[in-house]
Motif scaffolding. Structure first.
Motif, short mmCIF file in Angstrom:
data_model
loop_
_atom_site.label_atom_id
_atom_site.label_comp_id
_atom_site.label_asym_id
_atom_site.label_seq_id
_atom_site.Cartn_x
_atom_site.Cartn_y
_atom_site.Cartn_z
N ALA A 301 -26.91 3.40 -96.86
CA ALA A 301 -27.96 2.53 -96.29
C ALA A 301 -29.15 3.35 -95.79
CB ALA A 301 -27.38 1.72 -95.14
N ASN A 302 -30.31 2.78 -95.95
CA ASN A 302 -31.54 3.38 -95.43
C ASN A 302 -31.62 3.05 -93.92
OD1 ASN A 302 -34.13 4.09 -94.81
ND2 ASN A 302 -35.08 3.07 -96.56
N PRO A 303 -31.67 4.07 -93.06
CA PRO A 303 -31.71 3.79 -91.62
C PRO A 303 -33.12 3.55 -91.07
CG PRO A 303 -31.55 6.15 -91.95
CD PRO A 303 -31.59 5.53 -93.34
N ILE A 304 -34.15 3.60 -91.95
CA ILE A 304 -35.53 3.58 -91.43
C ILE A 304 -35.87 2.24 -90.74
CG2 ILE A 304 -37.97 3.65 -92.11
CD1 ILE A 304 -37.27 5.86 -94.08
N ALA A 305 -35.38 1.11 -91.28
CA ALA A 305 -35.68 -0.18 -90.63
C ALA A 305 -35.10 -0.22 -89.21
CB ALA A 305 -35.12 -1.33 -91.46
N MET A 306 -33.89 0.34 -89.06
CA MET A 306 -33.24 0.34 -87.74
C MET A 306 -33.95 1.31 -86.80
SD MET A 306 -30.51 -1.09 -86.23
CE MET A 306 -31.30 -1.25 -84.64
N ILE A 307 -34.30 2.49 -87.32
CA ILE A 307 -35.01 3.47 -86.47
C ILE A 307 -36.40 2.94 -86.11
CG2 ILE A 307 -36.00 5.81 -86.42
CD1 ILE A 307 -33.61 6.71 -88.17
N GLY A 308 -37.05 2.27 -87.08
CA GLY A 308 -38.35 1.66 -86.80
C GLY A 308 -38.25 0.56 -85.75
N SER A 309 -37.11 -0.14 -85.75
CA SER A 309 -36.90 -1.19 -84.73
C SER A 309 -36.78 -0.54 -83.35
CB SER A 309 -35.64 -2.00 -85.04
OG SER A 309 -35.75 -2.60 -86.32
N PHE A 310 -36.11 0.60 -83.29
CA PHE A 310 -36.04 1.33 -82.02
C PHE A 310 -37.44 1.77 -81.60
CE2 PHE A 310 -35.26 5.58 -79.90
CZ PHE A 310 -34.95 5.04 -78.66
N GLY A 311 -38.24 2.19 -82.57
CA GLY A 311 -39.64 2.56 -82.28
C GLY A 311 -40.38 1.39 -81.65
N MET A 312 -40.14 0.18 -82.17
CA MET A 312 -40.80 -1.00 -81.58
C MET A 312 -40.31 -1.23 -80.15
SD MET A 312 -41.02 -3.78 -84.71
CE MET A 312 -42.33 -4.79 -83.96
N ALA A 313 -39.02 -0.96 -79.89
CA ALA A 313 -38.49 -1.12 -78.53
C ALA A 313 -39.19 -0.14 -77.59
CB ALA A 313 -36.98 -0.89 -78.51
N LEU A 314 -39.39 1.09 -78.06
CA LEU A 314 -40.09 2.08 -77.22
C LEU A 314 -41.47 1.55 -76.86
CD1 LEU A 314 -39.27 5.31 -79.31
CD2 LEU A 314 -38.33 4.75 -77.05
N ARG A 315 -42.14 0.96 -77.85
CA ARG A 315 -43.52 0.52 -77.66
C ARG A 315 -43.63 -0.74 -76.82
NH1 ARG A 315 -47.46 2.37 -80.68
NH2 ARG A 315 -46.18 2.87 -82.50
N TYR A 316 -42.81 -1.74 -77.15
CA TYR A 316 -43.03 -3.07 -76.56
C TYR A 316 -42.15 -3.38 -75.35
CZ TYR A 316 -45.73 -3.72 -80.79
OH TYR A 316 -46.66 -3.57 -81.78
N SER A 317 -41.02 -2.64 -75.17
CA SER A 317 -40.18 -2.93 -74.00
C SER A 317 -40.13 -1.79 -73.01
CB SER A 317 -38.74 -3.23 -74.43
OG SER A 317 -38.67 -4.50 -75.01
N LEU A 318 -40.28 -0.55 -73.47
CA LEU A 318 -40.06 0.58 -72.57
C LEU A 318 -41.36 1.24 -72.14
CD1 LEU A 318 -36.93 2.15 -74.36
CD2 LEU A 318 -37.05 0.20 -72.81
N GLY A 319 -42.48 0.77 -72.67
CA GLY A 319 -43.77 1.35 -72.28
C GLY A 319 -43.95 2.78 -72.76
N LEU A 320 -43.26 3.15 -73.85
CA LEU A 320 -43.34 4.52 -74.36
C LEU A 320 -44.08 4.53 -75.70
CD1 LEU A 320 -39.71 5.79 -73.52
CD2 LEU A 320 -41.82 6.20 -72.24
N GLY A 321 -45.32 4.10 -75.68
CA GLY A 321 -46.12 4.01 -76.90
C GLY A 321 -46.26 5.35 -77.61
N GLU A 322 -46.42 6.43 -76.81
CA GLU A 322 -46.59 7.74 -77.45
C GLU A 322 -45.33 8.18 -78.17
OE1 GLU A 322 -48.18 10.75 -74.86
OE2 GLU A 322 -49.89 9.44 -74.38
#
Ligand code: NAD
Length: 369
Positions: A301-322
């Motif tokens: 399986a390609n993990p990029i969609a799941m890792i990208g979803s974590f990236g969205m969590a960093l941006r939209y829930s954790l305030g870690l845009g950088e």
């Protein structure tokens, strides 16, 4: 250093395989001092049904309600084809969406330069694409009442679904779209069918008012939903944020997603209303793909969609845009280096597995940290 509490729900099929790669990315960010990521892992879907006879246990719901973000893998598979309807694996996801009141679904469609050739559209149409579809998730025709099939006197049947939206439902989804546009390229396209639907008339009115009163600096345009579908495959780069109801959003987000290639590449976020006291939103992040039983357990399986979803969590829930930017950049670096999982590899080209792709993304991330 800020501390975050993440609930990981890997689920079934390839869910656990791709979630394992997210843990590595979170560990790398933690070691670099970007945050402390406390993770708790629990069952959902078929795995939860096997353990508790329910697609999501009440104790898991409690964890989800108190987490800073929920990361969800995928659920379902042939093993659970015959379980009672109310306990089917998907019921776990539906309960999470309902109990966390996740009314806004965010689906980015981003075309990595290295994958432009994989699109069915011409390179110049798709290269550099970066749009966001905001779909209303809890209202509209999928939930409106009456919703029924009745038998008429003449023996014919009549099926009814009801498209229904209130001012409040439209206001809150419009604000999500305008807020996103503020930190992107400053443009919202609102889609509906006001020419043939009453709900479309109200939708257009309310979005126009919210835009004028609360977001005067954001450019707002209105496209009929069918025209938007055409424009998405003609010249998608004209868009920044597209906001739509549940039904049109379901379709337009799938069209936009497929512009950019494989299911294995597509992340998503679902958000609730901001808490009155803390301003924090309940949230769930998941890849668009399912549990892929055809490749589960094989490390493909390609993990990029799941890792990208974590990236969205960093941006939209954790305030870690950088940190989110760094994760996105690491994914782009790895793709630019030519590494591919099977789903995004050219015919006959070599492909790596889930773990190798995850490790390469972590290595690229470390170089940037
Ligand atoms: P799917 O997304 O699981 O798979 C469709 C195709 O895409 C398969 O060939 C699969 O191998 C491939 N694919 C999907 N994700 C991939 C990845 N990360 N890397 C490489 N290839 C990938 O959809 P499906 O086959 O229609 O459904 C399978 C099961 O998943 C069903 O039980 C369905 O109900 C469930 N499902 C769950 C969710 C969810 O959990 N949100 C979403 C869709 C489907």
């Amino acid at each position: 250093m800020a501390s975050f509490n993440l609930l990981l729900l890997p689920g079934d099929g390839i869910g656990p395989e791709v979630m394992a790669e997210v843990k590595k990315v979170a560990d790398a960010l933690g070691k670099a001092g970007l945050g402390t990521f406390e993770t708790e892992t629990d069952l959902v879907g078929g795995a939860a049904y096997d353990a508790h006879g329910k697609a999501v246990a009440d104790s898991t719901m409690q964890l989800a309600l108190s987490a800073d973000a929920v990361l969800f893998g995928a659920v379902g598979g042939p093993k659970w084809a015959k379980v009672p309807y109310e306990h089917r694996p998907e019921a776990g996801l539906l309960r999470l969406r309902k109990d966390l009141a996740l009314f806004a679904n965010l689906r980015p469609a981003v075309c990595y330069p290295a994958l432009a050739e994989a699109s069915s559209l011409k390179r110049e149409v798709i290269e550099g694409l970066d749009i966001m579809i905001v779909r209303e998730l809890t209202g509209g025709v999928y939930f409106g009442e009456p919703k029924e099939v009745v038998t008429l006197e003449n023996g014919q049947k009549r099926a009814v679904d009801t498209q229904v939206y209130t001012t409040h439902e439209i206001e809150r989804i419009a604000r999500v779209a305008f807020d996103l546009a503020k930190v992107r390229r400053g443009k919202v396209t609102s889609t509906e069918k006001h020419n043939v639907m009453r709900s479309g008339v109200l939708w257009k009115e309310v979005v126009t008012r919210i835009g004028a009163e609360e977001y005067p600096d954001i450019e707002l345009e209105h496209h009929l939903a069918d025209a938007c579908g055409m424009q998405l495959v003609r010249w998608p780069k004209q868009y920044d944020v597209i906001v739509c109801d549940n039904l049109f959003g379901d379709m337009l987000s799938d069209v936009a997603a497929m512009l950019t290639g494989s299911l294995g590449m597509l992340p998503s976020a679902s958000l609730g209303a901001p808490d009155a006291a803390t301003g924090k939103r309940k949230s769930l992040y998941e890849p668009v793909h399912g549990s892929a039983p055809d490749i589960a357990g094989q490390g493909l399986a390609n993990p990029i969609a799941m890792i990208g979803s974590f990236g969205m969590a960093l941006r939209y829930s954790l305030g870690l845009g950088e940190a989110a930017d760094l994760v996105d950049a690491a994914i782009a670096d790895v793709l630019a280096s030519g590494l591919r999982t099977r789903d995004i590899a050219a015919k006959g080209a070599n492909a790596v597995g889930t773990v190798e792709m995850g490790d390469a993304i972590v290595a690229a991330l470390r170089k940037r940290l």
